[in-house]
Design a protein around this motif. Structure first.
Motif, short mmCIF file in Angstrom:
data_model
loop_
_atom_site.label_atom_id
_atom_site.label_comp_id
_atom_site.label_asym_id
_atom_site.label_seq_id
_atom_site.Cartn_x
_atom_site.Cartn_y
_atom_site.Cartn_z
N GLU A 135 -10.50 77.78 34.19
CA GLU A 135 -9.57 78.79 34.66
C GLU A 135 -8.14 78.47 34.23
N GLU A 163 0.57 88.15 42.32
CA GLU A 163 0.98 89.55 42.35
C GLU A 163 2.47 89.66 42.62
N LEU A 214 -7.69 79.27 30.61
CA LEU A 214 -7.70 80.71 30.37
C LEU A 214 -6.42 81.38 30.87
N THR A 217 -5.41 86.03 29.95
CA THR A 217 -6.65 86.79 30.20
C THR A 217 -6.67 88.08 29.40
N THR A 231 2.51 87.82 36.81
CA THR A 231 1.28 88.59 37.04
C THR A 231 0.08 87.95 36.34
N PHE A 232 0.28 87.63 35.06
CA PHE A 232 -0.87 87.11 34.30
C PHE A 232 -1.11 85.63 34.54
N LEU A 233 -0.19 84.98 35.23
CA LEU A 233 -0.48 83.62 35.69
C LEU A 233 -1.34 83.67 36.96
N GLY A 234 -1.45 84.85 37.55
CA GLY A 234 -2.36 84.99 38.69
C GLY A 234 -1.68 85.26 40.01
#
Lengths: 347, 820
Positions: free
Chosen positions: B478, B32, B481, B486, B27-30
């Motif tokens: 990006e 869903e 980050l 994030t 999830t936090f790698l981007g």
């Protein structure tokens, strides 16, 4: 004399008590204290009374005069009261409801939009507006959406016929097609093209997607976007804005988080989740609420603002979705049916 | 895309990480995580293999049995009450002993069931969490050893994550791609599969031009790289268990070892592959070309597909055998009889694949990846990986020649970035050592380090070929980050100077108009912009209606842009009444679309309807709305835009379809930027829409640009404190003469008569009379005139003089009669 006065007093008392109207009162007044009135006549007889009796009699007459005047005042009060009573009518039943429909109500989408605008206004955002019919440039090209991107496809976006001509929606290129904007980001482009930063706008408005209408989808819906372009705008500023918006809207214990994502017009891009107590019908800790990111340098350079000098952020969200969360509404179609039983709930 | 945890484990060590932890990382790698699905047996303690020794009917319950069960030497023989029916004495089954915790936190205890002691439970598949079968006990095949822990007997569990991959990350449409991301997140090394190099693979390979003599690419634009490898002597059959397990875990059906390897490597590397039966290739030739008109192909899903000149195909000498990048033909596929095959690894342009896939309505795992973009620079490695796996699972030998047509320019992309720039864009500081490790963990190698002009660190970062999405310093912000996290962006307050700007005038105007109408007890409505053709045709002019049509409507009743808001409000009226909800006053503000000089206009509209409620049952009757109520509202709405309607009002034309002629009016013209219509809605038209009774309405339409004029500030004018002189006059005029004309004449006459001596302060119509005492076809209009001077009390003489002059002028100049 004394007996005359007593008789007069008694008669006045009886007559005046029966008086209900102004003419009756005037007549009685004339009869008693008018130039030819009975009391006046008695007073005139003072001269014929022996001198030593005069003080006592004078006193007695003054008493009678005061009494008659008091009776007249009381009668006048009764007449005035009577007139007002006739004017206002009998007492009404205040417990009956008003037959007038109302009060008027603002649509919940308007209320949510205005609340967001008020929150944003406090930190310097002003409301910008733009056309709902847009062109491919403002809706896609300027936002770094490649020509073959699926979002541009006739399957997802409403287009107007090639020969459509709008007198008051400007084209960027002559061969562009008109379409119904798929997001309010087109307002960002029009605003950016108007002049140099700093720019700090919020653009709420209606957008269109070629989508099946169901409980969560609608052919038109509303978005609200923020754009801030200035020198040295950072990711941290963007996070601060989101924290500010949602704590203002939902209370101090509200939290937001960013998840990296992809949008063509921002880099880096994030999806925004929020976590708040007391939201009706929400049983997850984190709810996705919108998308945001730092305006892609391509977008800034494309509208003529040097991305080495300027940077900015953008945030967008669906107003229906927000209203559904805030009020616990479970079907987007209710917003467009305008059933008064729905509308009145948000007064 | 479905990703298996066990499969990921081949490339990155996830041991000890919970599914939640991995989900969170993804999830936090981007990406869903749409769902997480657990398959196979979970870890179970105190559940062992047992054998049913005896089975007797329960003394107190017909449907239960009392069994003795041998659970091996360590646990002995247990007595267990069981309700299942599908087993017999001698079967081996899973036995949960007291202390076991089954899925769903079901704790097994010693218990009494219908008065009979039970020392545990024999389990079904569902009770163990290994499947949905609950029809009876899970009878174990192959008679596993008594007393063995059940996890040693049942297939191992797996966790499958269904992940949505954003369009910028086609590299993550593969297990290696996701493993790389997770390796970076968990700071674990990434282990690539071992793949033989080309030399090793082709060492001693015989040339078999009889199987494939040539590969020709006629459409290099669509197919910049095409590689074909010949493998001879394979034995097509079922794949080994490990391979089948991998594919079934992510929802693919195993077919045979060759096809399965192709799928496996596609899901491992993201590179689609295709295997042909070499003996089915006519003329031992492969041609990559556009299809000819009239050609068709029966694809593997057994459907015949008509091909067009836009369709890229792989053909043999005579006919197409594959729709390139999308699906193979049934005429050349690998089956049990195949012994020699050709393995294709190709790079097709995404636009072409996408167009063909859409045109044919045919999509596949392969086309999905090509559409998103595959990495041509990883193609050779993926191909060698597949060849090696085919040799391993199906036997056979590689044969020459190795075909490679086209060839890519070598990949080299470097981005120069400074840690200072990254921190500047982020607005907080990440130590440069953390940035470095974040980049390196994603194989973004810092290949050169020097100093920027300001003396700070400067890095040249080499981007791997599968990260075509990275080409600017901001892209690396990006990446840093993402790996930094994030969730670690520090909080701060919103700062920024006020910009001293106003809200857009259009927004301000709509707010003001709506506030007024809601204050007049209207309910604000929001209706759809898109309306049906029928509705629009009923309202818009014949020239406008067809122009409002969309090129590609989605549903029939939402095919046109709305020319008015009133239709939506009438619909709201109808809907509420149909539902038995009383409704009288509605308002809406929004965009409508009109025309001017043959061009369309997007306009701002504010509208309202005032209806009498035919079903109203209130204890006190109110008078119904009328034309003048509508006029009052529309005049106010126009006044907020700085417009005075009064002078421009004209009756609507006879035969108007929207408005009831004789009871409605309009004002203004879009040629001048605005227009208004108001009054009674056409009663007959309403009836066709199931709305009965009288409905008054108003709509004010204005071009957004006309709202932009800045408001002028009012100037104070002194007002006289001397008494006014009042005069009344009644004029008899023909019925057809509008009151406004009489009023205008009177104003003119009064102004002329008064001159500058004093002023006509106001003039109101206070009575309109028809009937007895008047000639037929005439009406009497009574005016009340108020005269006043700023500096004195007017005398009767001077007022009378003026008043007489006004009357004379009206009689002699206009032919009106004074009513005495």
């Amino acid at each position: 004399m004394e007996s005359l006065l007593s008789a007069l007093q008694e008669k006045a008392q009886a007559d005046l008590a029966a008086i209900r109207t102004r003419p009756e009162l005037e007549a009685a007044k004339a009869r008693l204290v008018g130039p030819n009135g009975e009391l006046t006549a008695l007073m005139k007889q003072m001269g014929s009374v022996p001198k030593e009796q005069r003080p006592a009699l004078g006193k007695r007459i003054n008493e009678a005069k005061a009494l008659v005047q008091a009776l007249l005042d009381a009668a006048l009060q009764r007449v005035v009261d009577g007139e007002i009573a006739a004017q206002v009518g009998p007492a009404i039943d205040v417990s009956l409801p008003s037959p007038d429909a109302g009060p008027g109500t603002f649509h919940p989408l308007t209320q949510v939009r205005e609340e967001m605008c008020r929150i944003l206004r406090k930190v310097g955002f002003t409301v910008a507006d733009g056309p709902e019919v847009e062109t491919e440039y403002y809706c896609f090209d300027a936002l770094n959406t490649p020509a073959d991107h699926p979002a541009r496809d006739a399957q997802d976006t409403f287009y107007l016929p090639r020969d459509a001509a709008f007198a008051n929606v400007s084209k960027h290129r002559a061969d562009e097609r008109y379409l119904l904007r798929t997001h309010t980001s087109s307002v960002q482009i029009r605003t950016l093209l108007k002049g140099p930063p700093p720019i700090r706008i919020v653009s709420p408005g209606r957008v269109y997607r070629r989508d099946t209408t169901d409980a969560t989808h609608s052919a038109n819906f509303h978005q609200l976007e923020c754009l801030y372009v200035d020198r040295n705008v950072t990711v941290r500023d963007l996070k601060a804005l989101l924290d500010y918006i949602f704590t203002s809207l939902l209370g101090k214990d509200t939290k937001t988080r960013f998840r990296p994502h992809y949008f063509g017009y921002t880099e880096p891009s994030f999806e925004v989740d929020l976590s708040a107590r007391h939201l009706p019908k929400v049983n997850k800790e984190w709810i996705e609420i919108g998308g945001c990111g730092m305006v892609d340098p391509i977008v800034l350079d494309g509208v003529g603002h040097d991305s080495r000098v300027w940077s900015g952020y953008a945030f967008g969200m669906g107003l229906e979705r927000l209203a559904m969360l805030l009020y616990g509404i479970d079907d987007i179609r209710y917003f467009y049916q305008n059933d008064l039983r729905f509308l009145r709930q948000f007064a | 895309m479905k990703v298996s945890r066990n499969w990921l484990q081949s490339y990155v060590n996830l041991a000890g990480r919970s599914s939640d932890e991995i989900s969170r990382a993804i999830t936090f790698l981007g990406f869903e995580v749409e769902s997480v699905h657990t398959t196979g047996a979970p870890a179970l303690s105190s559940v062992f293999v047992g054998e049913v020794l005896t089975r007797d009917r329960h003394p107190n319950a017909d449907k239960l049995s009392v069994c003795t069960v041998d659970v091996g030497p360590a646990h002995g023989v247990k007595t267990i009450v069981c309700g299942a029916q599908n087993y017999k004495v001698g079967d081996r089954v899973p036995v949960a002993l007291p202390g076991a915790v089954l899925p769903g936190d079901f704790v097994i205890k010693q218990s009494k069931i219908r008065g009979h002691a039970s020392d545990g439970m024999m389990c079904s598949g569902r009770e163990l969490g290994v499947g949905e079968d609950h029809s009876g006990l899970l009878v174990l095949s192959d008679r596993p050893e008594l007393g063995r822990p059940i996890n040693e007997v049942l297939p191992a569990g797996d966790v499958v994550f269904d992940i949505e991959i954003t369009p910028n990350r086609p590299d993550c449409l593969s297990h290696l791609g996701i493993a790389r991301e997770l390796a970076a997140w968990f700071r674990e090394p990434l282990r690539y599969p071992s793949v033989p190099d080309e030399g090793a693979l082709f060492a001693g390979a015989p040339a078999r031009p009889d199987l494939l003599g040539s590969v020709r690419v006629d459409a290099a634009e669509d197919c910049p790289l095409y590689q074909a490898t010949i493998i001879t002597g394979v034995r097509v059959g079922p794949s080994p268990a490990w391979l089948q397990e991998r594919l079934t875990a992510v929802g693919l059906r195993p077919i045979n070892n060759v096809v399965d390897v192709g799928n496996f490597v596609m899901l491992e590397y993201g590179q689609p592959l295709h295997a042909f039966d070499a003996r089915k290739l006519g003329g031992a030739e492969i041609v990559v070309r556009r299809a000819a008109a009239g050609e068709s192909l029966v694809t593997l899903d057994t459907k015949e597909r008509a091909l067009s000149a836009e369709t890229l195909v792989i053909a043999d000498q005579q006919r197409p055998v594959v729709i390139a990048g999308i699906m193979g033909g049934s005429n050349s596929g690998v089956d049990e009889s195949t012994t020699d095959l050709v393995l294709e690894a190709a790079y097709f342009r995404r636009q072409g694949i996408r167009a063909t896939s859409r045109r044919l309505g045919l999509a596949s795992d392969s086309s999905y990846r090509y559409e998103r973009g595959v990495d041509p620079h990883s193609l050779a490695e993926a191909s060698r990986r597949a060849v090696a796996l085919i040799l391993e699972t199906a036997g056979g030998k590689v044969a020459g020649p190795a075909y490679r047509v086209g060839g890519d320019k070598p990949w080299l992309r470097e981005i120069v970035v400074t840690p200072a720039y990254i921190n500047e864009r982020l607005g907080f500081t990440i130590p440069s050592s953390d940035m470095r490790s974040a980049l390196e963990s994603l194989e973004l190698r810092i290949v050169r380090e020097d100093r920027a002009e300001d003396g700070g660190e400067r890095w040249t970062v080499r981007v791997p070929s599968w990260r075509d999405d990275l080409d600017r310093p901001i892209d690396l912000v990006e990446e840093v980050l993402r790996i930094f996290g994030t969730e670690r962006i520090p909080a701060t307050t919103v700062t920024g100077p006020g910009l001293a700007e106003d809200d857009d005038p259009v927004v301000e105007y709509q707010r003001r108009a709506l506030r007024f109408l809601v204050g007049q007890d209207c309910h604000e409505c929001v209706n759809y912009t898109l309306r049906s053709a029928t509705e629009v045709a009923g309202t818009a002019s014949e020239s406008l209606a067809p122009r409002l049509a969309l090129a590609n409507p989605f549903v029939e009743d939402q095919s046109h842009l709305r020319p008015t808001l009133i239709d939506g409000l009438v619909e709201t009226l109808r809907l509420n009444r149909a539902r038995g909800v009383s409704v009288t006053r509605l308002a809406e503000a929004g965009r409508v679309f009109r025309e001017r000089d043959g061009q369309l206009l997007e306009c701002v509209a504010v509208s309202f309807v005032l209806a009498e409620d035919p079903d109203s049952r209130t204890w006190l009757r109110r008078s119904a709305p009328d034309f003048y109520a509508a006029r009052h509202l529309i005049e106010a709405v126009a006044s907020f835009a700085g417009l005075d309607l009064a002078r421009q009002i004209r009756p609507v034309a006879e035969g108007d379809r929207s408005w009831q002629s004789g009871h409605a009016a309009s004002a203004g013209d879009l040629a001048h930027g605005w227009s208004a219509s108001f009054g009674l809605l056409n009663v007959a038209s309403l009836k066709t829409r199931d709305v009965t009774g009288r409905v008054y309405a108003g709509e004010f339409v204005i071009l957004p640009a006309n709202l932009a004029a800045p408001a002028t500030r009012s100037r104070y004018r002194p007002f006289a404190l001397f008494p006014a002189a009042l005069r009344d006059v009644a004029l008899v005029v023909e019925e057809t003469v509008p009151a406004a004309d009489v009023r205008k004449a009177m104003t003119k006459a009064a102004r002329a008569a008064v001159g500058t001596a004093f002023a006509l302060e106001s003039m109101e119509i206070f009575d309109v009379y028809r009937g007895e005492g008047l000639p037929a076809g005439h009406k009497s209009l009574a005016f009340s005139l108020v005269f006043r001077a700023e500096d004195r009390t007017l005398t009767d003489e001077e007022v009378n003089r003026v008043f007489t002059a006004v009357q004379d002028a009206l009689v002699s100049g206009h032919g009106y009669t004074l009513r005495k």
